[in-house]
Write a protein that holds these residues in place. Structure first.
Motif, mmCIF file in Angstrom:
data_model
loop_
_atom_site.group_PDB
_atom_site.id
_atom_site.type_symbol
_atom_site.label_atom_id
_atom_site.label_comp_id
_atom_site.label_asym_id
_atom_site.label_seq_id
_atom_site.Cartn_x
_atom_site.Cartn_y
_atom_site.Cartn_z
ATOM 1 N N ASP A 92 48.492 37.085 41.053
ATOM 2 C CA ASP A 92 47.873 37.695 39.878
ATOM 3 C C ASP A 92 48.975 38.110 38.910
ATOM 4 N N ALA A 93 48.566 38.620 37.755
ATOM 5 C CA ALA A 93 49.532 38.942 36.699
ATOM 6 C C ALA A 93 50.484 40.051 37.135
ATOM 7 N N GLN A 103 51.581 40.680 40.176
ATOM 8 C CA GLN A 103 52.570 40.127 41.088
ATOM 9 C C GLN A 103 53.577 39.235 40.367
ATOM 10 N N HIS A 158 40.864 29.524 47.296
ATOM 11 C CA HIS A 158 41.274 30.693 46.512
ATOM 12 C C HIS A 158 41.803 31.794 47.423
ATOM 13 N N ARG A 195 45.320 29.027 42.549
ATOM 14 C CA ARG A 195 45.038 29.704 41.291
ATOM 15 C C ARG A 195 44.876 28.751 40.106
ATOM 16 N N GLY A 243 38.798 33.812 39.594
ATOM 17 C CA GLY A 243 40.112 33.916 38.949
ATOM 18 C C GLY A 243 40.959 32.674 39.122
ATOM 19 N N VAL A 295 47.075 34.336 32.740
ATOM 20 C CA VAL A 295 46.822 34.799 34.115
ATOM 21 C C VAL A 295 46.151 36.170 34.092
ATOM 22 N N ARG A 296 46.599 37.054 33.196
ATOM 23 C CA ARG A 296 45.984 38.383 33.111
ATOM 24 C C ARG A 296 44.525 38.271 32.669
ATOM 25 N N ASP A 312 42.422 37.267 35.536
ATOM 26 C CA ASP A 312 42.196 38.412 36.433
ATOM 27 C C ASP A 312 41.080 39.307 35.907
ATOM 28 N N ARG A 353 37.271 40.037 37.611
ATOM 29 C CA ARG A 353 36.779 41.357 37.989
ATOM 30 C C ARG A 353 35.438 41.661 37.321
#
Length: 414
Positions: free
Chosen positions: A154-155, A157, A190, A195, A249, A388-389, A392, A396
Motif C-alpha cells: 500500500d502507499a 508501505q 490479492h 496489486r 485495491g 496507489v494511495r 487504497d 476502503r
C-alpha cells in the motif's frame, strides 16, 4: 513511525536458493542479457547521449532523485530469476539489468515486479499455478535481501520503504488469465500481494479471437499484433472483475488492451487506471502505445501512463525516450506520466539506458529540456504514489458499501 527506526541488518546479501557454486565456476551459469540490447558506446568513452551535458546537471539530477526516487512501473526480474540456478543481487549480476548496486546507483525507490508469463503459456489452472509460483518467488527474493528490498502492498508501505533506504517491491502486473475466470482466485492473489492486473488476453476483457493487443516478451504488444483499435470492450463479467479489483485495491493495467476495453475501464473504474508499458503512438506506432485522443482522456481521468525504456516502443536513444515523456506530459498532463524501466523483460533498451543505474542520465536530459523539479518529482515518484494511495482509499470506501462479489462468468456472460 516505527519503520523509520528500522534496525540495520548485519547479514551479508543473500544469493539464490540452494548452495552457491564454489570457486571461479560460481558465475558460469548465466542467462543472456535482454535480447537485442542496443550496443553501448565503448567503455571509458563519453556516451553520445551525455555529449554536451554539464556535470552540474547530472549532479542536480542525482540530488533530485535522492529526494524523489524512481518508482519503476514494470520489471521482469522474477521470471528471469526463476531460470537462474544461482544469483546474488547484493553483489551484482552481469546477467541481469537489475541488482541492488544498480538500483542504488539509479536511485530506484520502488519497482513493480511483473508476474506475466512467457508468450504462448497455457491458460486455465496452469496459468494460476505459474502465477502463484512467481508470487512465492517474489516474496522469497525480497525476504532474502532485507538490506535492500522491502515488500510494499500500500502507499504507506511504499513511503516507509523509501524512508528506510530500501527499494519497495510491489507484486504485479499479472496476466488476467491468472484469475482462471474466478473472482475467488482474484481475492486469493490479492491476499498474497498482487496489486496490479493486466486486463487483456481473456474473453471477458474484450479480446475477441485474433484481436489481442498484447504479445511481446513480457506482456506488451508484439510486432504481429493488430494493436488496441480492434476488439470489443469488457463483458458483464469483465465489469464485475473491475469492480472487485476496485473493492480490493488492485490497480487495472491497460497496456495492450483494446481501445474499447481501455475506454470502458476509464469510465467505470473508481480508482485510477494504469498503462504500465505504453508510450506515444504519434511518435512510434507500436500496438501498445497510446494514441493522442486516449492520452487526453487518460489525463481527464487522472490515470497514469508509464513510459517504457525500450527501443521497440520509444526508439533507439535516450533522447527518444525523453521525446515520448514530453509528448505524454503535454497531452495528459504532468500528473499522469511516469517511468517503466521494463528491464529484464527480454527487450532491447535505448542507448544510454542499458540498466537501472541510468535513471539519473534520463532525468538530466529532462532538466536540460526545461522540466521543472516539481514535474520531475511527479514523474519519478509522486504520480505512482498518488495512484496507489487513491486505490487504497477507493478500496476502503468500497468495502464499506459492498461485500465480496460471488458472480460467476457463466451467469453473466453465458
Amino acid at each position: 513511525m516505527a519503520d523509520l527506526q528500522d534496525e540495520l541488518h548485519h547479514t551479508t546479501g543473500l544469493g539464490g536458493f540452494g548452495e552457491a557454486p564454489a570457486g571461479p565456476e560460481r558465475r558460469a551459469a548465466r542467462l543472456p542479457q535482454d535480447a537485442g540490447e542496443l550496443p553501448e558506446e565503448g567503455a571509458g568513452e563519453p556516451r553520445h547521449e551525455d555529449a554536451g551535458r554539464s556535470g552540474d546537471t547530472l549532479e542536480r539530477a542525482r540530488a533530485l532523485l535522492a529526494a524523489h526516487p524512481v518508482a519503476d512501473g514494470h520489471n521482469g526480474l522474477p521470471r528471469v530469476l526463476r531460470n537462474l540456478p544461482w544469483y546474488d543481487l547484493e553483489l551484482g549480476e552481469s546477467a541481469l539489468g537489475t541488482d541492488l548496486p544498480r538500483l542504488r546507483a539509479g536511485h530506484v525507490g520502488a519497482q513493480f515486479w511483473s508476474l506475466h508469463l512467457p508468450p504462448g503459456s497455457p491458460g486455465g489452472e496452469r496459468a494460476v499455478d505459474a502465477t502463484l509460483e512467481l508470487l512465492d518467488l517474489v516474496r522469497r527474493v525480497v525476504g532474502g535481501h532485507p538490506e535492500g528490498l522491502r515488500l510494499a502492498l500500500d502507499a504507506g508501505q511504499l513511503a516507509d520503504a523509501r524512508h528506510c533506504g530500501r527499494t519497495a517491491v510491489v507484486p504485479g502486473p499479472a496476466a488476467a488469465a491468472a484469475l482462471g475466470d474466478s473472482l475467488g482466485i482474484l481475492r486469493s492473489l490479492h491476499a498474497l500481494g498482487l496489486r496490479l492486473l493486466t486486463l487483456s488476453r481473456t474473453s471477458w476483457a474484450g479480446d475477441a479471437e485474433g484481436t489481442c493487443a498484447v504479445g511481446g516478451a513480457d506482456g506488451t504488444g508484439g510486432a504481429d499484433d493488430r494493436g488496441g483499435a480492434g476488439g470489443p470492450g469488457l463483458t458483464r463479467f469483465g465489469e464485475e472483475v473491475l469492480r472487485e479489483m476496485n473493492r480490493l485495491g488492485v490497480l487495472a493495467d491497460l497496456s495492450g488492451a483494446t481501445d474499447a476495453t481501455a475506454r470502458r475501464c476509464l469510465a467505470l473504474s473508481k480508482a485510477p487506471v494504469v498503462f504500465s508499458r505504453s508510450a506515444a503512438h504519434a511518435l512510434r506506432p507500436h500496438p501498445a502505445n497510446l494514441r493522442d485522443d486516449l492520452l487526453t482522456e487518460l489525463g481527464t481521468a487522472h490515470g497514469l501512463c508509464l513510459v517504457p525504456l525500450t527501443a521497440e516502443q520509444t526508439g533507439p536513444s535516450l533522447r527518444d525516450v525523453a521525446d515520448h515523456l514530453d509528448h505524454v506530459r503535454r497531452l495528459a498532463g504532468a500528473h499522469c506520466v511516469g517511468l517503466s524501466g521494463s528491464y529484464d523483460t527480454g527487450t532491447a533498451h535505448p542507448r544510454g539506458l542499458a540498466d537501472t543505474s541510468r535513471y539519473p542520465h534520463l532525468v538530466a536530459e529532462l532538466l536540460d529540456r526545461g522540466w521543472t523539479e516539481a514535474d520531475v518529482a511527479l514523474l519519478t515518484w509522486g504520480n505512482v504514489q498518488r495512484v496507489v494511495r487513491c486505490a487504497d482509499f477507493t478500496a476502503r470506501a468500497a468495502q464499506q458499501r459492498r461485500g465480496p462479489s460471488t458472480a460467476r462468468i457463466e451467469d453473466l456472460d453465458g
